[in-house]
Write a protein that holds these residues in place. Structure first.
Motif, PDB file in Angstrom:
ATOM      1  N   UNK A   1       0.785  -1.126  -0.143  1.00  0.00           N
ATOM      2  CA  UNK A   1      -0.146  -0.016   0.283  1.00  0.00           C
ATOM      3  C   UNK A   1       0.950   1.203   0.148  1.00  0.00           C
ATOM      4  N   UNK A   2       1.912   1.305   0.675  1.00  0.00           N
ATOM      5  CA  UNK A   2       2.875   2.435   0.809  1.00  0.00           C
ATOM      6  C   UNK A   2       3.644   2.777  -0.487  1.00  0.00           C
ATOM      7  N   UNK A   3       3.921   1.750  -1.038  1.00  0.00           N
ATOM      8  CA  UNK A   3       4.843   1.811  -2.217  1.00  0.00           C
ATOM      9  C   UNK A   3       3.778   2.225  -3.422  1.00  0.00           C
ATOM     10  N   UNK A   4       2.432   1.785  -3.460  1.00  0.00           N
ATOM     11  CA  UNK A   4       1.352   2.099  -4.345  1.00  0.00           C
ATOM     12  C   UNK A   4       1.129   3.737  -4.387  1.00  0.00           C
ATOM     13  N   UNK A   5       1.337   4.092  -2.910  1.00  0.00           N
ATOM     14  CA  UNK A   5       1.175   5.646  -2.515  1.00  0.00           C
ATOM     15  C   UNK A   5       2.017   6.361  -3.212  1.00  0.00           C
ATOM     16  N   UNK A   6       3.400   5.991  -2.750  1.00  0.00           N
ATOM     17  CA  UNK A   6       4.531   6.608  -3.265  1.00  0.00           C
ATOM     18  C   UNK A   6       4.630   6.623  -4.831  1.00  0.00           C
ATOM     19  N   UNK A   7       4.222   5.715  -5.434  1.00  0.00           N
ATOM     20  CA  UNK A   7       4.017   5.736  -6.944  1.00  0.00           C
ATOM     21  C   UNK A   7       3.098   6.805  -7.497  1.00  0.00           C
ATOM     22  N   UNK A   8       1.991   7.010  -6.695  1.00  0.00           N
ATOM     23  CA  UNK A   8       1.206   8.032  -7.140  1.00  0.00           C
ATOM     24  C   UNK A   8       1.674   9.491  -6.777  1.00  0.00           C
ATOM     25  N   UNK A   9       2.619   9.685  -5.831  1.00  0.00           N
ATOM     26  CA  UNK A   9       3.233  10.875  -5.477  1.00  0.00           C
ATOM     27  C   UNK A   9       4.031  11.193  -6.791  1.00  0.00           C
ATOM     28  N   UNK A  10       4.975  10.013  -7.364  1.00  0.00           N
ATOM     29  CA  UNK A  10       5.844  10.423  -8.498  1.00  0.00           C
ATOM     30  C   UNK A  10       4.900  10.637  -9.613  1.00  0.00           C
ATOM     31  N   UNK A  11       3.792  10.232  -9.768  1.00  0.00           N
ATOM     32  CA  UNK A  11       2.878  10.043 -10.819  1.00  0.00           C
ATOM     33  C   UNK A  11       2.393  11.499 -11.068  1.00  0.00           C
TER      34      UNK A  11
END
Length: 165
Positions: free
Chosen positions: A122-132
């Motif tokens: 979940x954390x990494x999915x959220x982080x990816x969205x930050x980059x997105x």
């Protein structure tokens, strides 16, 4: 029970631009920054409740942005919900106020230990969205997948903080 109300507030452009600059300077989304400003004088338990309610509202906004096809704006909301869920847990559990990405990364490890290894996904999915949000590389489909993972994180933190079943 959590209630969500959406309100549009009109502010002078110069104020909005200042808020955005300050949010970026602190590595926060505009929504996160506003929540931080408004919760800084609350006791930790109340701040945790405000964080988790704000996270829920960001997820709802993200779903609306997905329906509109705006992956970038949806991604920003998913990241904000991710960060606020971790901040909520830290405030509720330890009375801590997390102020940096480093502290968020550190504290998500506590969530992993207490809630399970799935928190890392979940954390990494959220982080990816930050980059997105900043890079604009992801699609609506990518956001939808991340949204599901982050919804689980927010729901689990909410259960702990609010005693929701």
């Amino acid at each position: 029970m959590v209630y969500s109300v959406s309100v549009v507030v009109t502010l002078p452009r110069v104020i909005v631009e200042r808020l955005r600059r300050e949010a970026v300077r602190h590595g926060l989304t505009l929504e996160e920054y506003m929540v931080e400003l408004l919760t800084r004088n609350l006791d930790p338990a109340e701040r945790a409740r405000e964080y988790i309610v704000a996270a829920r509202e960001l997820l709802e906004q993200a779903r609306k942005e997905v329906k509109r096809g705006d992956a970038r704006q949806a991604a920003e909301k998913v990241w904000g919900a991710t960060a606020l869920a971790v901040k909520a847990y830290a405030s509720w559990r330890d009375g801590r106020r997390l102020a940096s990405h480093g502290e968020l990364w550190e504290y998500k490890r506590i969530l992993e230990d207490e809630l399970g290894d799935w928190v890392s996904d979940a954390w990494h999915a959220g982080q990816t969205m930050h980059v997105c949000f900043y890079e604009g590389w992801c699609s609506v489909r990518d956001v939808e997948k991340a949204l599901k993972r982050v919804e689980k994180l927010v729901a689990e933190v909410e259960k702990r903080i609010l005693g929701v079943k």
